[in-house]
Design a protein around this motif. Structure first.
Motif, short mmCIF file in Angstrom:
data_model
loop_
_atom_site.label_atom_id
_atom_site.label_comp_id
_atom_site.label_asym_id
_atom_site.label_seq_id
_atom_site.Cartn_x
_atom_site.Cartn_y
_atom_site.Cartn_z
N SER A 36 0.36 -1.11 -0.15
CA SER A 36 -0.27 -0.06 0.08
C SER A 36 1.07 0.98 0.07
O SER A 36 0.42 2.21 -0.15
CB SER A 36 -1.02 -0.37 0.93
OG SER A 36 -0.18 0.21 2.93
N LEU B 132 2.29 2.90 -5.42
CA LEU B 132 1.10 3.49 -6.00
C LEU B 132 1.22 2.44 -8.20
O LEU B 132 2.40 2.32 -8.61
CB LEU B 132 0.80 4.87 -7.37
CG LEU B 132 0.02 5.53 -5.99
CD1 LEU B 132 0.14 6.77 -6.67
CD2 LEU B 132 -1.24 4.80 -5.36
N GLN C 265 -6.66 2.43 -5.61
CA GLN C 265 -7.49 3.89 -5.85
C GLN C 265 -8.19 3.17 -7.07
O GLN C 265 -6.96 2.51 -8.22
CB GLN C 265 -5.67 4.66 -6.09
CG GLN C 265 -5.22 4.91 -5.04
CD GLN C 265 -4.17 3.89 -4.78
OE1 GLN C 265 -3.87 2.90 -4.99
NE2 GLN C 265 -4.25 3.64 -3.24
N TRP D 103 -3.30 9.02 -1.00
CA TRP D 103 -2.24 8.64 -0.81
C TRP D 103 -0.64 8.71 -0.21
O TRP D 103 -0.72 8.06 0.94
CB TRP D 103 -2.28 8.09 -2.53
CG TRP D 103 -0.50 6.73 -2.32
CD1 TRP D 103 -0.20 5.54 -1.79
CD2 TRP D 103 1.16 7.09 -2.76
NE1 TRP D 103 0.39 4.96 -1.86
CE2 TRP D 103 1.43 5.98 -2.63
CE3 TRP D 103 1.07 8.43 -3.06
CZ2 TRP D 103 2.71 5.70 -2.54
CZ3 TRP D 103 2.76 8.18 -3.44
CH2 TRP D 103 3.65 7.05 -3.02
N TYR E 135 -4.60 5.96 2.29
CA TYR E 135 -4.88 4.27 1.59
C TYR E 135 -3.69 3.22 2.34
O TYR E 135 -3.98 2.11 1.50
CB TYR E 135 -4.76 4.36 0.09
CG TYR E 135 -5.67 5.24 -0.94
CD1 TYR E 135 -6.56 4.33 -1.27
CD2 TYR E 135 -5.10 6.17 -1.35
CE1 TYR E 135 -7.71 4.99 -1.54
CE2 TYR E 135 -5.79 7.09 -2.18
CZ TYR E 135 -6.98 6.20 -2.67
OH TYR E 135 -8.16 6.81 -2.83
#
Length: 355
Positions: A227, A230, A256, A340, A345
């Motif tokens: 996490s 990305l 996401q 983020w 997240y």
């Protein structure tokens, strides 16, 4: 051959909203995505509290989304994890499964997946117990396609460390006992496989007696470590040549939803382009079409930071700079980047252990 493509919402952590789910379906349907399996780890009524019915309001939301999928020409499915039911006496199987599926049937389910992941599996007759549960679920007639995710859904030894040593010939026995029309899900040589090869798929197909239904854990980024990243890059290691060797290709997306779209679109592009596929050029084309020129260029410039370096290695000054940059874009993908950066997240060990 281009396999059936779809989304498997099967990640730990904060779930998507219903509007975000609709956005993903609408964005990917034109790229050949034809099924959506609703199986978020955060839905306790499909996992640790699976014997309880969903609250009426939540069930209504699922039913509305199912109708949306069907209107879009997308199969809607539910992933049910009958948590630790295989540890119960066999006589309980039919009553418990039937009661749960009776509550889900009014939604209108095209695909029903019985998921045995994330549970203890070091039981000698595990395959027999799992097959019995799936057989009961299939017999209720609530879905036209039945899928099964084994407890050991990969060759990855991390599963044995986490859930106990897999029984000898577990896959072979499960494949032999399940009706041949039931699909068996598989993630590859690893839980998050870097590459999916024809040779590996052929070996698994021989073990389970059918082509595997690929559960592809990219671009998923759940868990405490993942996490922090990305996963934005275009897909690699999934050559179009694997198409005839799988029953379908399901993508487990990232936390996401908007940022999951470019990798998902590049998978479709890879199958269509075959050996002519170029993952960098495909990502540029996908991101440009989804986000527009300026935001796509900005994300491309930050790929190394977001994808490889990760949040825990970005200093506070750089985070503030990135927040300012992405605040200039009025787009949900940019807002996902900002969230983020703020840690919205982050997935903790506790989440993984309790969802």
């Amino acid at each position: 051959m281009i396999p059936e493509l779809g989304i498997i919402e099967g990640f730990f952590g904060p779930p998507w909203s219903w509007e975000e789910r609709r956005t993903v379906v609408a964005a990917l349907q034109p790229h050949g995505y034809r099924f959506y399996l609703y199986a978020p780890k955060a839905d306790a009524f499909l996992r640790r509290r699976w014997q309880e019915p969903h609250p009426d309001a939540e069930l209504a939301e699922i039913a509305t989304f199912a109708a949306f999928c069907r209107q879009a020409g997308v199969r809607f499915g539910v992933g049910l994890t009958p948590f630790e039911l295989h540890l119960e006496p066999g006589g309980k199987l039919r009553h418990l499964i039937r009661a749960k599926l009776e509550t889900l049937a009014p939604i209108g389910i095209d695909d029903l997946a019985i998921l045995f992941d994330d549970m203890r599996g070091d039981i000698p007759d595990l395959a027999q117990r799992h097959a019995a549960i799936v057989d009961v679920a299939a017999g209720q007639g609530v879905a036209s396609r039945i899928l099964c995710c084994p407890s050991y859904y990969s060759d990855d030894p991390v599963l044995d460390r986490a859930f106990g040593q897999r029984p000898h010939l577990y896959l072979e026995d499960l494949g032999r006992l399940l009706d041949p029309t039931i699909e068996i899900m598989w993630t590859g040589e690893e839980v998050c496989s870097r590459e999916i090869s024809i040779g590996h798929l052929a070996k698994v197909a021989e073990q389970i007696g059918r082509r595997p239904f690929l559960w592809d854990n990219y671009p998923v980024n759940d868990g405490p470590r993942m996490s922090q990243h990305l996963h934005l890059r275009g897909v690699t290691g999934r050559p179009a040549r694997i198409g005839p060797h799988i029953a379908a290709h399901g993508v487990n997306p990232a936390l996401q939803p908007w940022l999951s779209l470019p990798p998902a679109v590049t998978l479709s592009m890879s199958y269509r382009a075959g050996d002519a596929y170029s993952y960098g050029a495909a990502w540029d084309e996908a991101a440009w079409s989804l986000f527009g020129d300026e935001l796509a260029r900005r994300l491309r410039a930050d790929l190394l930071t977001f994808h490889d370096r990760g949040l825990d290695r970005i200093g506070p000054n750089r985070k503030a700079e990135l927040r300012d940059i992405y605040s200039a874009f009025d787009h949900p993908a940019a807002r996902e980047v900002i969230a983020w950066l703020a840690g919205a997240y982050d997935v903790s060990d506790e989440m993984v252990q309790t969802q």
